[in-house]
Design a protein around this motif. Structure first.
Motif, PDB file in Angstrom:
ATOM      1  N   SER A 220      37.333  -7.967  -8.536  1.00 57.49           N
ATOM      2  CA  SER A 220      38.374  -6.981  -8.715  1.00 57.49           C
ATOM      3  C   SER A 220      38.784  -6.380  -7.385  1.00 57.49           C
TER       4      SER A 220
ATOM      5  N   THR B 297      44.318 -15.107 -20.749  1.00 56.22           N
ATOM      6  CA  THR B 297      42.987 -14.504 -20.825  1.00 56.22           C
ATOM      7  C   THR B 297      43.145 -12.993 -20.925  1.00 56.22           C
TER       8      THR B 297
ATOM      9  N   GLU C 130      40.616  -9.126 -20.322  1.00 56.86           N
ATOM     10  CA  GLU C 130      39.338  -8.518 -19.947  1.00 56.86           C
ATOM     11  C   GLU C 130      39.098  -7.258 -20.758  1.00 56.86           C
TER      12      GLU C 130
ATOM     13  N   ASP D  99      36.720  -3.724 -20.307  1.00 49.01           N
ATOM     14  CA  ASP D  99      35.808  -3.008 -19.424  1.00 49.01           C
ATOM     15  C   ASP D  99      34.798  -2.207 -20.234  1.00 49.01           C
TER      16      ASP D  99
ATOM     17  N   SER E  78      32.376 -12.661 -15.666  1.00 51.76           N
ATOM     18  CA  SER E  78      32.318 -11.224 -15.407  1.00 51.76           C
ATOM     19  C   SER E  78      33.299 -10.841 -14.317  1.00 51.76           C
ATOM     20  N   VAL E  79      33.801  -9.613 -14.413  1.00 48.54           N
ATOM     21  CA  VAL E  79      34.724  -9.072 -13.416  1.00 48.54           C
ATOM     22  C   VAL E  79      33.907  -8.186 -12.485  1.00 48.54           C
TER      23      VAL E  79
ATOM     24  N   ALA F 217      33.727  -5.460 -15.835  1.00 43.16           N
ATOM     25  CA  ALA F 217      34.349  -5.925 -17.082  1.00 43.16           C
ATOM     26  C   ALA F 217      33.955  -7.373 -17.324  1.00 43.16           C
ATOM     27  N   ARG F 218      34.345  -7.893 -18.491  1.00 46.30           N
ATOM     28  CA  ARG F 218      34.081  -9.296 -18.828  1.00 46.30           C
ATOM     29  C   ARG F 218      35.350  -9.928 -19.387  1.00 46.30           C
ATOM     30  N   TRP F 219      35.407 -11.256 -19.232  1.00 48.24           N
ATOM     31  CA  TRP F 219      36.604 -12.004 -19.592  1.00 48.24           C
ATOM     32  C   TRP F 219      36.425 -12.755 -20.906  1.00 48.24           C
TER      33      TRP F 219
END
Length: 391
Positions: A19, A259, A261, A263, A321-322, A339-341
């Protein structure tokens, strides 16, 4: 803003989707107060300063660095790490375009530093580094207790210098010592060739700033060659820039979601297909394996969920994962997951990966590319007698 799904840089680290990076003047600020549980840190420092046998030579910076590492280790976040000022500056230089190192894509698997793939024609590949290799030590020192970024920073270095890696190959029990002379890492990410019977083979090795341009050129070559079907090969692709994977995916989809995300607060952010893709009507098959990670998983998940084409091969790496990196007031920094995708239909990529529609394992002893052969077979089934997409 720099967002990446993995990174293809000096030792090319598979961080996940990265990010926003704070500019040097945008340092994290101290909170008005810390939770009361942190009062113990001050108490411990006062006791050490007062009573420790080496109290006159205590290094406050070293001790606070250790406390930072311990706090991040307690998060149970495999991508959380603390970088001192020197190593943080190295990471900043990497983002600014210094591409020197060994040329291996790495990530964390089962808490071990694992090679996703060596980049083609790099020092790592020439030295014998293989997908699935576990790196155990660097220059004689174990990296067992180091974070991903700390381990990687020890492997990276200037061209012409040598690093000694203790490596355990995936199919062996005893590790081997591999010396590697660092070099300048090439950034070619797209390779295209026409195979027999009008089949195009488009290999994407990572998603860098020029990947979408390369894919666009490959599609033009495909059409000018009279191609009838395309194999998009994402095997050993560790990831790359988020914007590039969205643009590349949009080459093959008409509309919809690529996609999204989520958080820690449940906030959702979406990335939609961009218009004008040059391959939306081309029959295709997507190839993945267990070393397809991050951005390549975003691509494969979107293609599957939109039912655009069959994805075949092996379940992917499972890195979604972000991550973000923040500079602290003293020039050091921290790296952690925010965050995750997910694929368009809501499949979590992190830890699970993307399961192919058709599972095809590549047997090590085979002299042929069984996965590619199966992809061509499926492609022929799509186009035979129809001249168009049937999936």
């Amino acid at each position: 803003m720099v967002m990446a799904v993995g990174a293809a840089l000096a030792i090319a680290v598979n961080y996940g989707l990265e990010s926003t990076l704070l500019a040097p003047e945008e340092v994290a600020t101290s909170p008005a107060r810390l939770p009361p549980e942190f009062d113990r840190l001050a108490e411990a420092w006062e006791l050490l300063e007062q009573d420790h046998i080496d109290r006159r030579t205590l290094d406050a910076t070293a001790l606070s660095n250790g406390a930072m590492r311990g706090m991040l280790d307690a998060l149970d976040d495999p991508y959380a790490s603390f970088l001192d000022r020197e190593r943080f500056e190295e990471e900043e230089s990497k983002i600014q375009g210094v591409f020197e190192g060994i040329g291996a894509q790495v990530g964390i698997r089962d808490n071990l530093l694992t090679v996703i793939a060596p980049l083609p024609d790099t020092p790592a590949e020439k030295a014998g580094i293989l997908p699935g290799d576990v790196i155990l030590a660097v220059d004689g020192e174990s990296i067992e207790d180091l974070s991903l970024q700390e381990a990687v920073s020890r492997i990276r270095g200037e061209r012409g210098t040598t690093v000694q890696l203790l490596v355990r190959h995936a199919d062996e029990t005893e590790p081997v010592l591999i010396p590697i002379t660092r070099g300048v890492i090439p950034l070619e990410t797209v390779r295209f060739r026409m195979l027999a019977d009008g089949v195009g083979h488009l290999q994407i090795t990572s998603f860098a700033s020029n990947t979408n341009d390369g894919v666009g050129e490959a599609l033009r070559q495909f059409r000018s060659s009279g191609g009838r079907g395309l194999v998009v090969d994402l095997r050993y692709n560790p990831g790359g820039l988020l914007g590039e994977v969205v643009d590349v995916t949009s080459q093959f989809l008409e509309d919809g979601l690529v996609t999204y995300e989520l958080d820690g607060q449940g906030n959702r952010r979406e990335w939609e297909v961009t218009s004008g893709g040059g391959g939306q009507d081309i029959p295709m098959v997507v190839l993945v394996n267990q070393y397809s990670a991050s951005a390549s998983e975003v691509f494969a998940g979107a293609i599957l969920d939109h039912q655009r084409a069959p994805v075949i091969g092996e379940t992917t790496f499972g890195k979604g994962s972000v991550n973000t990196r923040h500079r602290l007031s003293d020039g050091s920094g921290i790296f952690y997951t925010i965050a995750r995708w997910y694929t368009p239909n809501g499949t979590l990529i992190e830890g699970s990966g993307v399961a192919p529609l058709v599972q095809i394992d590549q047997l090590p002893e085979s002299e042929t590319d069984q996965q590619l052969e199966k992809a061509i077979e499926l492609l022929n089934q799509q186009t035979q007698g129809s001249g168009g997409q049937q999936y």
